[in-house]
Design an enzyme around this catalytic site. Structure first.
Site, PDB file in Angstrom:
ATOM      1  N   ARG A  45     -38.770 107.757  26.089  1.00 44.57           N
ATOM      2  CA  ARG A  45     -37.804 107.892  25.032  1.00 44.57           C
ATOM      3  C   ARG A  45     -37.351 106.535  24.213  1.00 44.57           C
ATOM      4  O   ARG A  45     -37.231 106.422  23.061  1.00 44.57           O
ATOM      5  CB  ARG A  45     -36.396 108.414  25.749  1.00 44.57           C
ATOM      6  CG  ARG A  45     -36.460 109.676  26.245  1.00 44.57           C
ATOM      7  CD  ARG A  45     -36.766 110.860  25.148  1.00 44.57           C
ATOM      8  NE  ARG A  45     -37.038 112.204  25.600  1.00 44.57           N
ATOM      9  CZ  ARG A  45     -36.181 113.082  25.543  1.00 44.57           C
ATOM     10  NH1 ARG A  45     -34.971 112.865  24.894  1.00 44.57           N
ATOM     11  NH2 ARG A  45     -36.331 114.077  25.930  1.00 44.57           N
ATOM     12  N   ASP A 155     -18.576 115.505  22.786  1.00 41.42           N
ATOM     13  CA  ASP A 155     -19.744 115.403  23.262  1.00 41.42           C
ATOM     14  C   ASP A 155     -20.232 113.992  22.820  1.00 41.42           C
ATOM     15  O   ASP A 155     -19.701 113.393  21.897  1.00 41.42           O
ATOM     16  CB  ASP A 155     -21.176 116.056  22.872  1.00 41.42           C
ATOM     17  CG  ASP A 155     -22.259 116.312  23.950  1.00 41.42           C
ATOM     18  OD1 ASP A 155     -22.228 117.056  24.903  1.00 41.42           O
ATOM     19  OD2 ASP A 155     -22.936 115.020  24.066  1.00 41.42           O
TER      20      ASP A 155
END
Length: 287
Positions: A45, A155
């Site tokens: 990532r 979130d």
């Protein structure tokens, strides 16, 4: 291991020291803790972010993260690190508990009908949980029209929040949704794609929130129920305790916290009272 260069597959080389520095930085900012078992995942990532930002190596990228005043790149890397696998009516037994046990206890403390009831879903991911809560209350709770129900959904990942606001889902996310409920609360927009009806989408307030940041959570107060499922497993002991202390401050007296099936408040804090209902174990802030 060099911090400059890359593998044949295009993966940026990251030294042990630099990876540790990144993990400590991310932990300070978000409370998320990654160990050595996640090294391959992290390197993959992070390599994507290094390439996308145009940094020549990881150390340059790490320096950029530390000097990014607006934290735009921090938001991008957080988006790439978080896991958002979910679906409608996941761990349905807690929604049964909400309707059969929690809402009756909450409403007993209300002086009159039309009073506000507030529920917080965090992390809400792509929206399946807060929409599930809304649908379950509308469909299963006879008093749903007697009170003003507010559902807040938060979130740390801005990408999933955008998807949650759109409310578009494929068949996999709806595999537990009965056909009659699908007909009432969704409309089909393409083959194997459905969207939450406008009235339901507009009734939920979505917001970007890092629960490790007091500056972002101070305004979240007087909730009756908080759903925080399968987040604390990514935190260490200190971050978990800080999170549940924040939930304690965010709840009204007598309010409830619903955790994931593998999480236990008893190993984190003694602030809450365990309540074992027929459908689920939840945790209550003392009255």
């Amino acid at each position: 291991m060099s911090s400059s260069g890359s593998t044949n597959a295009g993966q940026v080389m990251i030294s042990d020291e630099d990876l540790q520095n990144f993990c400590e930085f991310l932990y300070r900012k978000t409370g998320l803790r990654f160990d050595d078992k996640k090294r391959y995942y992290l390197e993959r990532r992070l390599s994507e972010r290094v390439r996308d930002i145009g940094a020549s190596n990881f150390r340059e990228y790490l320096s950029l993260l530390h000097t990014d005043q607006n934290e735009k790149e921090l938001q991008m890397v957080v988006n790439s690190m978080t896991v958002n696998e979910t679906y409608f009516f996941r761990e349905q037994y807690q929604f049964d508990c909400l309707v059969r046990n929690l809402m009756p206890e909450v409403t007993k403390r209300r002086r009159r009908q039309n009073d506000r009831i507030s529920i917080w879903s965090v992390p809400c991911s792509t929206g399946e949980e807060p929409y599930s809560i809304a649908i379950w209350l509308l469909d299963k709770w006879a008093q749903a029209d007697d009170f003003e129900i507010e559902i807040h959904a938060s979130d740390i990942d801005s990408t999933v929040l955008a998807r949650a606001r759109r409310g578009v889902y494929e068949a996999r996310a709806l595999h537990l949704v009965p056909s009659d409920i699908r007909k009432r609360y969704f409309h089909q927009i393409a083959e194997e794609r459905w969207q939450i009806i406008d009235e339901l989408r507009e009734s939920i307030e979505f917001s970007l929130v890092n629960i490790a940041s007091a500056a972002q959570t101070w305004k979240f107060r007087e909730f009756d129920v908080i759903f925080c499922r399968n987040l604390l497993i990514y935190f260490d002991e200190v971050s978990r305790r800080q999170a549940v202390e924040m939930f304690y401050e965010s709840l009204s007296p007598g309010g409830f916290v619903c955790l994931g099936h593998s999480e236990s408040m008893s190993r984190i804090s003694s602030l809450f009272i365990p309540r074992k209902f027929p459908d689920a174990l939840v945790y209550q802030k003392p009255l």
